[in-house]
Design a protein around this motif. Structure first.
Motif, PDB file in Angstrom:
ATOM      1  N   MET A  30      -9.690  -7.864   5.319  1.00  0.00           N
ATOM      2  CA  MET A  30     -10.519  -7.634   6.403  1.00  0.00           C
ATOM      3  C   MET A  30     -10.508  -6.085   6.582  1.00  0.00           C
ATOM      4  O   MET A  30      -9.832  -5.437   6.106  1.00  0.00           O
ATOM      5  N   LYS A  31     -11.730  -5.593   6.942  1.00  0.00           N
ATOM      6  CA  LYS A  31     -11.607  -4.159   7.537  1.00  0.00           C
ATOM      7  C   LYS A  31     -10.615  -3.887   8.431  1.00  0.00           C
ATOM      8  O   LYS A  31     -10.465  -4.763   9.201  1.00  0.00           O
ATOM      9  N   VAL A  71     -12.499  -4.046   3.175  1.00  0.00           N
ATOM     10  CA  VAL A  71     -12.009  -5.437   3.469  1.00  0.00           C
ATOM     11  C   VAL A  71     -11.045  -5.849   2.246  1.00  0.00           C
ATOM     12  O   VAL A  71     -10.115  -6.579   2.280  1.00  0.00           O
ATOM     13  N   ASP A  72     -11.159  -5.203   0.944  1.00  0.00           N
ATOM     14  CA  ASP A  72     -10.438  -5.584  -0.054  1.00  0.00           C
ATOM     15  C   ASP A  72      -9.206  -4.345  -0.258  1.00  0.00           C
ATOM     16  O   ASP A  72      -8.660  -4.380  -1.353  1.00  0.00           O
TER      17      ASP A  72
END
Length: 83
Positions: A30-31, A71-72
């Motif tokens: 997630m961010k 996110v990643d």
């Protein structure tokens, strides 16, 4: 950790680090935004490779700094201070 706000899509919490505490590489899926109120946090950014993960950058955060993580994003972190 002190949770200051929690909803299904957004959470704000305050984490209290011990002296020279270290977090191993991890992803959040997630961010995330990280803000430093006092002290310091050194972040190593990682990326996936054929061998697993490899370091791809570093960011040293001081009081008043904010870092955005995608996110990643994969990171490890440390409090290098003796307090």
């Amino acid at each position: 950790m002190d949770v200051m706000h929690a909803s299904p899509t957004f959470t704000i919490f305050a984490a209290h680090w011990t002296p020279q505490m270290n977090l191993l590489p991890h992803d959040r899926m997630m961010k995330a935004s990280i803000g430093i109120h006092t002290g310091r946090e050194d972040i190593i950014l990682w990326r996936r490779s054929g061998e697993g993960i490899e370091a791809s950058g570093v960011n040293c955060l001081f009081a008043g700094d904010i870092a955005e993580l995608p996110v990643d994003g994969i990171r490890s972190a440390t409090n290098p201070l003796p307090r």
